[in-house]
Design an enzyme around this catalytic site. Structure first.
Site, short mmCIF file in Angstrom:
data_model
loop_
_atom_site.label_atom_id
_atom_site.label_comp_id
_atom_site.label_asym_id
_atom_site.label_seq_id
_atom_site.Cartn_x
_atom_site.Cartn_y
_atom_site.Cartn_z
CE LYS A 4 4.54 -18.28 -22.11
NZ LYS A 4 3.26 -17.54 -22.23
CE LYS A 32 -2.73 -11.14 -20.64
NZ LYS A 32 -2.23 -12.12 -21.58
CE LYS A 45 1.02 -16.25 -14.75
NZ LYS A 45 0.22 -16.99 -15.75
#
Ligand code: AQP
Length: 336
Positions: A201, A116, A198
């Site tokens: 959202k 991240k 992946k």
């Protein structure tokens, strides 16, 4: 501490974007299948959402929207404890205590943090770094026996188990040691725009994911513009045809058909045919969920009432654990 002899399970979704068909297939749809076998705690992880930049109004609205979507997807409030993480202050309190016993080296090893931060240098906050400790607190507060975890959360669950060992070594038995849930969980759904990563959202490109509450026209458009692969044949091959394989996975889970059956059904047809049928299937599957969701969102008082009752239920358990922990580490007890 356990209400009955059922095992306790805890799972959550972070309210950091729109719940996707990936969350539905990989998590929520399976949670409903567990509600009779386990003491289930399902949480909207809104504190976790703060580890990435959030617009306050949108985050607040999303909290309630996620809650309504959990219910609309079939999570029964009579069978599960359904709550908002920030409504149970014991999460932040236990996280603080665990932070004080968590070796820095263990957090430095967390690959999700490394990934991240590699993506966004500008968002290096301490919350993102200690996120796995808050996750450990979420789990340990309810004495969870099992936690359904995807591949990317395995390391975090390992840390929760290590923290149990560290704490027990110092202070004696206090928590259940959580195991990963070994059972049928949903498939991993990939991004519609980059099928090698992946479906996420909080992806900046809304075309990359299908939201559970996207209107039918939007779902159709997104599926039609999904990236596909060279060739025309509808066949399942994740390394050579990641795009079409991803669409086939969604189709397979929602229709109950095997990949082989799908290949036979679409023999001699083009990718476009699969996209049209997939769009119809996704829209049909999500219609009852969306109808229920829109009804629930009209009844805010009902949702607020459930949130209040279920937070109280969650707190009753969380408090027992926290009192034990505060006592063990030597904090002066709160006067009754
Ligand atoms: N694409 C997916 N396929 C299958 N399962 C998925 N899950 C999430 N995305 C997929 C599962 O949903 C549960 C809740 O996960 P989460 O939303 O809290 O966290 P996440 O896995 O980090 O999901 P995102 O969408 O990638 O979050 P952001 O974008 O906010 O970082 C988990 O059980 C997860 O496996």
């Amino acid at each position: 501490m356990k209400k009955n002899d059922k095992k306790t399970i805890l799972s959550a979704s972070t309210s950091s974007g729109d719940l996707t068909i990936g969350n539905y297939i990989g998590a929520i749809n399976n949670w409903t299948a567990l509600q009779d076998q386990y003491n289930c705690y399902y949480m909207v992880a809104d504190l976790h959402a703060l580890t990435t930049p959030q617009e306050p109004k949108a985050l607040r609205e999303r909290g309630l929207s996620f809650y309504a979507q959990y219910l609309a997807c079939g999570l029964d409030p009579e069978k599960n404890t359904l709550f908002m993480q920030s409504h149970v202050p014991e999460h932040a309190e236990l996280a603080w205590i665990l932070n004080c016993f968590c070796p820095m080296g263990a957090l430095n090893r967390m690959t999700q943090f490394k990934e991240k931060t590699a993506k966004s240098e500008k968002n290096l906050n301490a919350g993102l770094f200690t996120y796995p400790v808050l996750m450990a607190a979420d789990i340990l507060l309810y004495q969870a026996d099992v936690v359904p975890v995807g591949e990317d959360q395995k390391q975090h669950l390992e840390l929760a188990r290590d923290l149990v060992d560290i704490f027990h070594h110092r202070f004696g038995e206090t928590f259940s040691t959580p195991d990963p849930y070994i059972g049928k969980m949903g498939a991993r759904i990939m991004s519609l725009q980059d099928p090698t990563s992946k479906m996420s959202k909080s992806d900046e490109n809304p075309k990359s994911f299908l939201s559970i509450i996207d209107p039918p026209k939007t779902l159709e458009k997104k599926i039609k513009s999904a990236v596909t692969d060279l060739g025309t044949e509808v066949s399942f091959d994740q390394s050579e045809k990641p795009g079409i394989s991803n669409l086939m996975t969604i189709y397979s889970v929602l229709s109950g058909k095997t990949y082989q059956q799908i290949e036979t059904d679409f023999e001699g047809k083009m990718y476009g045919h699969l996209k049209i049928e997939l769009a119809a299937l996704v829209i049909e599957t999500l219609k009852p969920v969306q109808d229920k969701y829109h009804d629930l969102m009209k009844n805010k008082d009902y949702l607020d009432g459930l949130l209040r009752d279920h937070s109280e239920k969650a707190r009753a358990t969380a408090k027992q654990t926290l009192i034990k922990v505060y006592d063990k580490v030597g904090l002066y007890p709160r006067p009754l």
